[in-house]
Motif scaffolding. Structure first.
Motif, mmCIF file in Angstrom:
data_model
loop_
_atom_site.group_PDB
_atom_site.id
_atom_site.type_symbol
_atom_site.label_atom_id
_atom_site.label_comp_id
_atom_site.label_asym_id
_atom_site.label_seq_id
_atom_site.Cartn_x
_atom_site.Cartn_y
_atom_site.Cartn_z
ATOM 1 N N GLY A 36 -14.014 -10.940 40.206
ATOM 2 C CA GLY A 36 -15.299 -11.126 40.935
ATOM 3 C C GLY A 36 -16.216 -12.101 40.203
ATOM 4 N N VAL A 37 -15.767 -12.511 38.986
ATOM 5 C CA VAL A 37 -16.701 -13.483 38.294
ATOM 6 C C VAL A 37 -15.909 -14.676 38.080
ATOM 7 C CG1 VAL A 37 -17.854 -13.608 36.094
ATOM 8 C CG2 VAL A 37 -17.665 -11.431 36.923
ATOM 9 N N ALA A 38 -16.616 -16.018 38.339
ATOM 10 C CA ALA A 38 -16.376 -17.090 38.145
ATOM 11 C C ALA A 38 -15.769 -17.424 36.338
ATOM 12 C CB ALA A 38 -16.981 -18.242 38.767
ATOM 13 N N PRO A 39 -14.841 -18.162 36.358
ATOM 14 C CA PRO A 39 -14.379 -18.433 35.036
ATOM 15 C C PRO A 39 -15.362 -19.248 34.424
ATOM 16 C CG PRO A 39 -12.683 -19.437 36.500
ATOM 17 C CD PRO A 39 -13.604 -18.546 37.445
ATOM 18 N N GLY A 40 -15.560 -19.124 33.225
ATOM 19 C CA GLY A 40 -16.672 -19.832 32.545
ATOM 20 C C GLY A 40 -15.863 -21.201 32.012
ATOM 21 N N SER A 41 -16.811 -22.342 31.740
ATOM 22 C CA SER A 41 -16.171 -23.527 31.183
ATOM 23 C C SER A 41 -16.406 -23.595 29.643
ATOM 24 C CB SER A 41 -16.693 -24.735 31.801
ATOM 25 O OG SER A 41 -16.334 -25.925 31.329
ATOM 26 N N GLY A 42 -15.613 -23.262 28.760
ATOM 27 C CA GLY A 42 -15.852 -23.333 27.427
ATOM 28 C C GLY A 42 -16.485 -22.101 26.890
ATOM 29 N N TYR A 43 -16.370 -21.077 27.399
ATOM 30 C CA TYR A 43 -16.942 -19.598 26.983
ATOM 31 C C TYR A 43 -16.034 -18.656 27.443
ATOM 32 C CZ TYR A 43 -19.668 -19.437 30.934
ATOM 33 O OH TYR A 43 -20.260 -18.923 32.273
ATOM 34 N N THR A 44 -15.902 -17.608 26.934
ATOM 35 C CA THR A 44 -15.317 -16.346 27.288
ATOM 36 C C THR A 44 -16.410 -15.128 27.922
ATOM 37 O OG1 THR A 44 -13.558 -16.530 25.998
ATOM 38 C CG2 THR A 44 -13.843 -14.227 26.812
ATOM 39 N N HIS A 45 -16.344 -14.570 29.165
ATOM 40 C CA HIS A 45 -17.257 -13.974 29.762
ATOM 41 C C HIS A 45 -17.382 -12.433 28.772
ATOM 42 C CE1 HIS A 45 -18.778 -15.888 33.334
ATOM 43 N NE2 HIS A 45 -17.645 -15.992 33.480
ATOM 44 N N VAL A 46 -16.077 -12.047 28.382
ATOM 45 C CA VAL A 46 -16.182 -10.501 27.806
ATOM 46 C C VAL A 46 -15.102 -10.710 26.463
ATOM 47 C CG1 VAL A 46 -15.549 -8.165 27.854
ATOM 48 C CG2 VAL A 46 -16.402 -9.469 29.840
ATOM 49 N N VAL A 47 -15.683 -10.293 25.112
ATOM 50 C CA VAL A 47 -14.893 -10.338 24.173
ATOM 51 C C VAL A 47 -14.981 -8.870 23.762
ATOM 52 C CG1 VAL A 47 -14.307 -11.013 21.684
ATOM 53 C CG2 VAL A 47 -15.193 -12.536 23.426
ATOM 54 N N VAL A 48 -13.789 -8.148 23.519
ATOM 55 C CA VAL A 48 -13.816 -6.872 22.947
ATOM 56 C C VAL A 48 -13.227 -6.437 21.844
ATOM 57 C CG1 VAL A 48 -12.867 -4.467 23.796
ATOM 58 C CG2 VAL A 48 -13.719 -6.033 25.671
ATOM 59 N N GLY A 49 -13.487 -5.644 20.889
ATOM 60 C CA GLY A 49 -13.092 -5.387 19.557
ATOM 61 C C GLY A 49 -13.528 -4.313 18.861
ATOM 62 N N THR A 50 -12.890 -3.871 17.915
ATOM 63 C CA THR A 50 -13.521 -2.817 16.899
ATOM 64 C C THR A 50 -13.281 -3.527 15.673
ATOM 65 O OG1 THR A 50 -11.391 -1.831 16.674
ATOM 66 C CG2 THR A 50 -12.521 -0.968 18.411
ATOM 67 N N GLY A 51 -14.568 -2.943 14.866
ATOM 68 C CA GLY A 51 -14.567 -3.236 13.494
ATOM 69 C C GLY A 51 -16.021 -3.200 12.869
ATOM 70 N N THR A 52 -16.466 -3.802 11.716
ATOM 71 C CA THR A 52 -17.719 -4.097 11.244
ATOM 72 C C THR A 52 -18.369 -5.145 12.009
ATOM 73 O OG1 THR A 52 -17.180 -3.020 9.320
ATOM 74 C CG2 THR A 52 -19.122 -4.314 9.133
ATOM 75 N N LEU A 53 -19.639 -4.891 12.442
ATOM 76 C CA LEU A 53 -20.500 -6.045 13.119
ATOM 77 C C LEU A 53 -21.195 -6.949 11.907
ATOM 78 C CD1 LEU A 53 -21.679 -7.049 15.699
ATOM 79 C CD2 LEU A 53 -23.499 -5.503 15.604
ATOM 80 N N VAL A 54 -21.235 -8.256 12.572
ATOM 81 C CA VAL A 54 -22.037 -9.009 11.394
ATOM 82 C C VAL A 54 -23.056 -9.845 12.300
ATOM 83 C CG1 VAL A 54 -21.740 -11.042 10.040
ATOM 84 C CG2 VAL A 54 -20.042 -9.273 9.799
ATOM 85 N N ALA A 55 -24.316 -9.733 12.112
ATOM 86 C CA ALA A 55 -25.382 -10.420 12.767
ATOM 87 C C ALA A 55 -25.763 -11.569 12.061
ATOM 88 C CB ALA A 55 -26.106 -9.502 13.413
ATOM 89 N N LEU A 56 -25.786 -12.879 12.550
ATOM 90 C CA LEU A 56 -26.070 -13.778 11.839
ATOM 91 C C LEU A 56 -27.676 -14.193 12.533
ATOM 92 C CD1 LEU A 56 -23.422 -13.924 11.048
ATOM 93 C CD2 LEU A 56 -23.685 -16.271 10.851
ATOM 94 N N SER A 57 -28.667 -14.441 11.939
ATOM 95 C CA SER A 57 -29.801 -14.768 12.334
ATOM 96 C C SER A 57 -29.785 -16.262 12.972
ATOM 97 C CB SER A 57 -30.974 -14.887 11.406
ATOM 98 O OG SER A 57 -31.675 -13.620 10.849
ATOM 99 N N GLY A 58 -30.541 -16.707 13.716
ATOM 100 C CA GLY A 58 -30.491 -18.129 14.238
ATOM 101 C C GLY A 58 -30.407 -19.042 13.362
ATOM 102 N N GLN A 59 -29.585 -20.067 13.121
ATOM 103 C CA GLN A 59 -29.528 -21.247 12.072
ATOM 104 C C GLN A 59 -29.812 -22.336 12.871
ATOM 105 O OE1 GLN A 59 -28.751 -20.490 8.722
ATOM 106 N NE2 GLN A 59 -29.123 -18.532 9.665
ATOM 107 N N VAL A 60 -30.419 -23.017 11.795
ATOM 108 C CA VAL A 60 -30.860 -24.443 12.206
ATOM 109 C C VAL A 60 -30.571 -25.637 11.322
ATOM 110 C CG1 VAL A 60 -33.076 -23.388 13.612
ATOM 111 C CG2 VAL A 60 -33.277 -24.086 11.184
ATOM 112 N N ALA A 61 -31.013 -26.860 11.764
ATOM 113 C CA ALA A 61 -30.567 -28.061 11.029
ATOM 114 C C ALA A 61 -31.501 -28.353 9.654
ATOM 115 C CB ALA A 61 -30.408 -29.196 11.625
#
Length: 134
Positions: A11-36
């Motif tokens: 029921g969800v249109a496929p994305g172009s260049g991205y995945t709607h859902v990614v599932v996994g288990t493990g240790t989460l790593v959160a990166l703050s926004g990076q800029v130039a």
């Protein structure tokens, strides 16, 4: 690590260049926004979205490495751009770093401004490392 990419849930249109859902288990790593910004805090590529994307993704790579991760571990990007017209340049650079057959989940948002007037984009990421002992 075992990640499951669900490109188009029922029921969800496929994305172009991205995945709607990614599932996994493990240790989460959160990166703050990076800029130039370079290592000395100077803006790289003022007025040039591709040059800024290259510096930003270089900074993301360095931050991922600090956590023992790579772009293969990224499950989600959030892009903040001052003009959505910059997205093709950002995607070109992103595609040099990710598996385009299994891209991460993504969100892109146009913002009025970033913290420095010469910055055109900011990218934050979530990565998932394999659970210890696996």
């Amino acid at each position: 690590m075992n990640l499951t990419h669900i490109a188009a849930p029922d029921g969800v249109a496929p994305g172009s260049g991205y995945t709607h859902v990614v599932v996994g288990t493990g240790t989460l790593v959160a990166l703050s926004g990076q800029v130039a910004l370079d290592a000395d805090g100077h803006v790289v590529g003022a007025g040039d979205p591709e040059a800024q994307a290259r510096q930003t993704f270089g900074n993301l790579r360095r931050c991922l490495a600090a956590a023992g991760a790579t772009f293969d571990d990224v499950v989600k990007f959030t892009y903040y751009v001052t003009d959505v017209a910059h997205l093709p340049a950002v995607r070109t650079v992103r595609d040099e770093h990710v598996d385009t057959k299994r891209p991460p989940a993504s969100t892109a948002v146009q913002v009025a401004a970033l913290f420095h007037p010469d910055l055109l984009l900011e990218v934050e990421a979530l990565a998932l490392l394999p659970a210890a002992g696996r």
